[in-house]
Motif scaffolding. Structure first.
Motif, PDB file in Angstrom:
ATOM      1  N   SER A  50     -26.280  -5.986 -12.448  1.00 50.90           N
ATOM      2  CA  SER A  50     -25.294  -5.139 -13.025  1.00 50.90           C
ATOM      3  C   SER A  50     -25.471  -3.926 -13.830  1.00 50.90           C
ATOM      4  CB  SER A  50     -24.591  -6.284 -14.109  1.00 50.90           C
ATOM      5  OG  SER A  50     -25.476  -6.393 -15.203  1.00 50.90           O
ATOM      6  N   SER A  98     -27.902  -1.919 -13.116  1.00 50.39           N
ATOM      7  CA  SER A  98     -28.233  -0.766 -12.141  1.00 50.39           C
ATOM      8  C   SER A  98     -27.201  -0.594 -10.980  1.00 50.39           C
ATOM      9  CB  SER A  98     -29.396  -1.217 -11.373  1.00 50.39           C
ATOM     10  OG  SER A  98     -29.771  -2.382 -10.764  1.00 50.39           O
ATOM     11  N   ALA A  99     -25.920  -1.219 -11.380  1.00 54.21           N
ATOM     12  CA  ALA A  99     -24.764  -1.256 -10.800  1.00 54.21           C
ATOM     13  C   ALA A  99     -24.891  -1.174  -9.088  1.00 54.21           C
ATOM     14  CB  ALA A  99     -24.264   0.468 -10.898  1.00 54.21           C
ATOM     15  N   VAL A 100     -25.659  -2.188  -8.739  1.00 55.55           N
ATOM     16  CA  VAL A 100     -25.737  -2.536  -7.346  1.00 55.55           C
ATOM     17  C   VAL A 100     -24.446  -2.558  -6.661  1.00 55.55           C
ATOM     18  CG1 VAL A 100     -26.550  -4.378  -5.763  1.00 55.55           C
ATOM     19  CG2 VAL A 100     -27.820  -3.687  -7.684  1.00 55.55           C
ATOM     20  N   PHE A 145     -22.263  -0.372  -6.277  1.00 52.37           N
ATOM     21  CA  PHE A 145     -20.789   0.154  -6.883  1.00 52.37           C
ATOM     22  C   PHE A 145     -20.562   1.383  -5.917  1.00 52.37           C
ATOM     23  CE2 PHE A 145     -18.402   2.725  -9.549  1.00 52.37           C
ATOM     24  CZ  PHE A 145     -17.287   1.505 -10.288  1.00 52.37           C
ATOM     25  N   LEU A 146     -21.441   2.186  -5.639  1.00 49.98           N
ATOM     26  CA  LEU A 146     -21.001   3.335  -5.042  1.00 49.98           C
ATOM     27  C   LEU A 146     -20.000   3.126  -3.810  1.00 49.98           C
ATOM     28  CD1 LEU A 146     -24.240   5.499  -4.577  1.00 49.98           C
ATOM     29  CD2 LEU A 146     -22.232   6.126  -5.531  1.00 49.98           C
ATOM     30  N   ALA A 147     -20.444   1.965  -2.913  1.00 47.10           N
ATOM     31  CA  ALA A 147     -19.689   1.566  -1.567  1.00 47.10           C
ATOM     32  C   ALA A 147     -18.244   0.762  -2.041  1.00 47.10           C
ATOM     33  CB  ALA A 147     -20.394   1.016  -0.754  1.00 47.10           C
ATOM     34  N   LYS A 157     -17.135  -0.197  -5.121  1.00 39.72           N
ATOM     35  CA  LYS A 157     -16.536   0.292  -6.581  1.00 39.72           C
ATOM     36  C   LYS A 157     -16.180  -1.367  -7.380  1.00 39.72           C
ATOM     37  CE  LYS A 157     -14.466   4.351  -4.877  1.00 39.72           C
ATOM     38  NZ  LYS A 157     -13.077   5.005  -4.360  1.00 39.72           N
ATOM     39  N   ASN A 158     -15.039  -1.474  -7.713  1.00 40.50           N
ATOM     40  CA  ASN A 158     -14.839  -2.710  -8.714  1.00 40.50           C
ATOM     41  C   ASN A 158     -15.362  -3.959  -8.208  1.00 40.50           C
ATOM     42  OD1 ASN A 158     -14.396  -1.095 -10.967  1.00 40.50           O
ATOM     43  ND2 ASN A 158     -12.374  -1.098 -10.373  1.00 40.50           N
ATOM     44  N   CYS A 162     -32.314   4.844 -10.684  1.00 41.24           N
ATOM     45  CA  CYS A 162     -31.347   4.955 -11.660  1.00 41.24           C
ATOM     46  C   CYS A 162     -32.007   4.461 -13.102  1.00 41.24           C
ATOM     47  CB  CYS A 162     -30.061   4.075 -11.204  1.00 41.24           C
ATOM     48  SG  CYS A 162     -29.544   4.557  -9.969  1.00 41.24           S
ATOM     49  N   SER A 167     -33.757   8.302  -4.786  1.00 44.79           N
ATOM     50  CA  SER A 167     -32.517   8.175  -3.711  1.00 44.79           C
ATOM     51  C   SER A 167     -33.072   7.089  -2.769  1.00 44.79           C
ATOM     52  CB  SER A 167     -32.075   9.437  -3.246  1.00 44.79           C
ATOM     53  OG  SER A 167     -33.099   9.926  -2.347  1.00 44.79           O
ATOM     54  N   SER A 198     -32.260   3.992  -3.756  1.00 47.63           N
ATOM     55  CA  SER A 198     -30.841   3.888  -3.841  1.00 47.63           C
ATOM     56  C   SER A 198     -30.292   3.547  -2.439  1.00 47.63           C
ATOM     57  CB  SER A 198     -30.425   5.003  -4.383  1.00 47.63           C
ATOM     58  OG  SER A 198     -29.045   5.122  -4.428  1.00 47.63           O
ATOM     59  N   TYR A 212     -35.208   0.016 -21.552  1.00 55.55           N
ATOM     60  CA  TYR A 212     -33.916   0.631 -20.630  1.00 55.55           C
ATOM     61  C   TYR A 212     -32.682   0.533 -21.373  1.00 55.55           C
ATOM     62  CZ  TYR A 212     -31.208   0.818 -16.343  1.00 55.55           C
ATOM     63  OH  TYR A 212     -30.266   1.412 -15.583  1.00 55.55           O
ATOM     64  N   TRP A 248     -25.303  10.949  -6.199  1.00 58.34           N
ATOM     65  CA  TRP A 248     -25.508   9.856  -5.365  1.00 58.34           C
ATOM     66  C   TRP A 248     -26.198   8.566  -6.072  1.00 58.34           C
ATOM     67  CZ3 TRP A 248     -30.575   9.012  -6.333  1.00 58.34           C
ATOM     68  CH2 TRP A 248     -31.327  10.209  -6.998  1.00 58.34           C
ATOM     69  N   THR A 305     -25.428   3.913 -10.644  1.00 59.59           N
ATOM     70  CA  THR A 305     -25.073   4.148 -12.030  1.00 59.59           C
ATOM     71  C   THR A 305     -24.188   5.134 -12.837  1.00 59.59           C
ATOM     72  OG1 THR A 305     -27.222   4.741 -12.809  1.00 59.59           O
ATOM     73  CG2 THR A 305     -27.075   2.462 -12.780  1.00 59.59           C
ATOM     74  N   GLN A 354     -20.598   4.380 -11.546  1.00 58.05           N
ATOM     75  CA  GLN A 354     -19.910   3.304 -12.761  1.00 58.05           C
ATOM     76  C   GLN A 354     -19.856   3.708 -13.822  1.00 58.05           C
ATOM     77  OE1 GLN A 354     -21.489  -0.775 -12.188  1.00 58.05           O
ATOM     78  NE2 GLN A 354     -19.956  -1.493 -13.364  1.00 58.05           N
ATOM     79  N   TYR A 399     -14.217   8.310  -8.422  1.00 57.26           N
ATOM     80  CA  TYR A 399     -14.621   7.136  -9.296  1.00 57.26           C
ATOM     81  C   TYR A 399     -13.765   7.492 -10.879  1.00 57.26           C
ATOM     82  CZ  TYR A 399     -18.053   6.106  -6.177  1.00 57.26           C
ATOM     83  OH  TYR A 399     -18.953   5.886  -4.980  1.00 57.26           O
ATOM     84  N   LEU A 430     -31.771  10.376 -13.962  1.00 60.71           N
ATOM     85  CA  LEU A 430     -30.672  10.614 -13.066  1.00 60.71           C
ATOM     86  C   LEU A 430     -29.250  10.632 -13.702  1.00 60.71           C
ATOM     87  CD1 LEU A 430     -31.188   7.950 -10.119  1.00 60.71           C
ATOM     88  CD2 LEU A 430     -31.812  10.403 -10.367  1.00 60.71           C
TER      89      LEU A 430
END
Lengths: 167, 178
Positions: free
Chosen positions: A41, A43-45, A47-49, A51-52, A106, A133, A136, B25, B71, B74, B77, B119, B144
């Motif tokens: 959570s 590291s927003a695993v 989320f890019l693809a 989203k919510n 990140c 990246s 990522s 972190y 890219w 985090t 989001q 977003y 980042l």
């Protein structure tokens, strides 16, 4: 599938064969799930693809991985007690490959490491992103490797147990 | 017995190390002595239409500057979180700028404009592209994403990273001080 040729299901049942062992398995699964859900959570695993919807993805991933890791731990303990060769190295690599992308992309880990090695600001600004990246972009690959290694580890333990320990 | 003790010690060391990493972190710092009035001329950002603008032109306003790479998940989001809380920032008269770090830190990502549309669509966040000088000034470590809260006098009053985990601390700071 070769899974059943080493009777993996039999050895899993055996490793979780008492109330105490089952409780330990559930305890390890719960703790690992909490740690992985937190790491995923922050590291927003996904989320890019997604989203919510990413929250469903990483919850499922974390719980699935935790069950696999805990099974591995229980099988390793069982193998150790039965004097069979365990698969701790592969289990360790599978856990590390699950955690690597979340802790390297990140976060400040890569930039801090570059600074520690005396990298200059232009070098950091041009290269820190490239390194991060990579983790990522290939994050799902690391997760697939982790899951695959967990299965391989369980198979190896089951194979070793089948060879050494007749019940 | 020796083996069991070894495993207990190894597990404890791993647990302590993990806790330490998580603490570092999620904490971050809130100290920076820079002032917008004293920034050099190469510290500027560019709007999507090509206009260059210096941060010092925002002296007189409270500004939240959020530096991102487009890219990074985090950052995505964090952007979404900013959009959800734009009402809070407006109620405290805070202008929100989201600036793409110079050259996306060496990796080609989507433009900051399409990133915001994806977003944080229609949220009122002002976006732009950082010059090399601006990135070197505000993100010399190559992290980042990081953000700065700047007072109307031009001084940085709060800075932290990442937004996703430190937002409650920022919100609290704003409630108490602004």
């Amino acid at each position: 599938m070769k899974i059943y040729s080493y009777n993996l299901k039999f050895w899993i049942n055996n490793a979780l064969g008492s109330k105490m062992r089952l409780f330990l398995f559930l305890f390890i699964t719960a703790i690992t799930s909490i740690v992985l859900i937190y790491l995923f959570s922050v590291s927003a695993v996904g989320f890019l693809a997604l989203k919510n919807y990413a929250v469903y993805y990483y919850y499922g991933l974390a719980i699935g991985m935790s069950i696999l890791f805990s099974l591995n731990v229980m099988l390793n303990v069982h193998a150790y007690k039965s004097n069979a060769k365990s698969g701790t190295k592969i289990t360790a690599v599978s856990i590390v490959s699950a955690v690597i992308p979340t802790s390297t992309c990140c976060t400040s880990v890569v930039p801090m490491t570059l600074s520690l090695f005396g990298a200059s600001t232009p070098f950091i600004l041009n290269n820190a992103g490239k390194l991060q990246s990579f983790f990522s972009v290939y994050e799902p690959v690391f997760f697939i490797i982790s899951i695959a290694l967990s299965f391989v580890s369980m198979l190896i333990i089951a194979k070793n147990m089948s060879r050494c320990c007749r019940i | 017995m020796k083996i069991k003790m070894k495993w207990v010690i190894v597990s404890l060391i791993i647990a302590v190390a993990l806790t330490l990493v998580l603490f570092l972190y999620t904490s971050g710092s809130a100290n920076n002595s820079a002032n917008l009035k004293s920034l050099s001329t190469n510290v500027y950002f560019r709007f999507n239409n090509g206009t260059n603008i210096s941060l010092s032109s925002y002296v007189g306003k409270t500004v939240l500057v959020y530096f991102v790479t487009t890219w990074c998940s985090t950052c995505a989001q964090g952007t979404s979180l900013l959009a959800q809380n734009m009402g809070f920032f407006r109620s405290h008269n805070i202008t929100v700028l989201e600036i793409e770090l110079y050259n996306d830190l060496g990796v080609s990502g989507p433009s900051v404009d399409s990133f915001i549309q994806d977003y944080a669509n229609n949220s009122g966040i002002i976006d732009g592209y950082s010059s090399y000088g601006m990135t070197a000034e505000f993100d010399s470590a190559g992290i980042l994403e990081d953000y700065y809260l700047i007072s109307p006098s031009g001084s940085i009053v709060y800075t932290n990273s990442p937004l996703l985990t430190t937002f409650p601390a920022l919100e609290n700071f704003i409630k108490i001080n602004l």
